[in-house]
Design an enzyme around this catalytic site. Structure first.
Site, PDB file in Angstrom:
ATOM      1  CB  CYS A 100      47.338   7.415   4.704  1.00 42.06           C
ATOM      2  SG  CYS A 100      48.530   7.046   5.993  1.00 42.06           S
ATOM      3  CG  HIS A 142      43.728   8.436   9.115  1.00 45.11           C
ATOM      4  ND1 HIS A 142      43.479   7.995   7.827  1.00 45.11           N
ATOM      5  CD2 HIS A 142      45.080   8.549   9.208  1.00 45.11           C
ATOM      6  CE1 HIS A 142      44.635   7.841   7.192  1.00 45.11           C
ATOM      7  NE2 HIS A 142      45.629   8.175   8.000  1.00 45.11           N
ATOM      8  CD  GLU A 143      46.929  11.179  11.417  1.00 46.50           C
ATOM      9  OE1 GLU A 143      47.942  10.490  11.614  1.00 46.50           O
ATOM     10  OE2 GLU A 143      46.597  11.558  10.283  1.00 46.50           O
ATOM     11  CG  HIS A 146      48.842   6.004  11.408  1.00 41.02           C
ATOM     12  ND1 HIS A 146      49.387   5.251  10.388  1.00 41.02           N
ATOM     13  CD2 HIS A 146      48.223   7.036  10.796  1.00 41.02           C
ATOM     14  CE1 HIS A 146      49.096   5.807   9.218  1.00 41.02           C
ATOM     15  NE2 HIS A 146      48.384   6.899   9.438  1.00 41.02           N
TER      16      HIS A 146
HETATM   17 NI    NI Z   1      47.757   8.150   7.867  1.00 41.75          NI
END
Ligand code: NI
Length: 174
Positions: A100, A142-143, A146
């Site tokens: 990341c 993953h995104e 966030h």
């Molecule tokens: Ni990330």
């Protein structure tokens, strides 16, 4: 072209949930997307989420196209995804290595749903709906994490599988 400063793990904004975008085709949204893209390309990232540059809006983007950080992965067309929703297709999980831009120099082994359905909007406000699996599914999860204020180290099961990329090179295999 504006390359923005990437917030790193520990910055409080990375742990806040983001707000849905209310209006499309505005100068503010288009400028945010432009800055995110410039910042992602400069950092050679596979993806980026708005909170990583300090903006708590539900905007992510990703692309895998001969990325030197992910040499073995299938390509993913450049996608801007706004106000996303993700649902697993089944409860099957798979573990894979992640990195990341907000956790530079590190990698970790993270379980994710193997296949997911996601929907949301593109930059113009047109609907996006896809069913994906493998690395694409991993990147989207993953995104979108966030946008919930979650960084991948929070998903690691065994902290032995978290460390500096160069130290983990043998284990990761790239
Ligand atoms: Ni990330």
């Amino acid at each position: 072209m504006t390359i923005r400063k990437l917030l790193r793990m520990g910055h409080p904004l990375l742990h806040e949930p983001s707000y849905p975008v209310q209006e499309f085709n505005t100068a503010v949204l288009d400028a945010l997307i432009e800055d995110m893209k410039d910042t992602m390309i400069e950092a050679e990232g596979a993806g980026i989420a708005a909170p990583q540059i300090g903006v708590l809006w539900q905007v992510v983007m990703f692309e895998i196209d001969d990325n030197p950080r992910y040499p073995n992965e299938e390509s993913i067309d450049f996608t801007v995804l706004i106000n996303p929703e993700i649902r697993p297709v089944s409860d099957k999980m798979s573990a894979g290595w992640e990195a990341c831009l907000s956790v530079p120099g590190m990698r970790g082994l993270v379980p994710r749903f193997k296949s997911v359905r996601y929907c949301g909007f593109d930059q113009k406000g047109d609907k996006i709906e896809r069913e994906v699996d493998g690395f694409h599914a991993r990147v989207v999860q993953h995104e979108c994490d966030h946008l919930l204020g979650i960084l991948y180290p929070q998903r690691i099961v065994d902290m032995k599988d978290f460390g500096f990329s160069d130290e983990l090179a043998d284990k990761v295999g790239c």
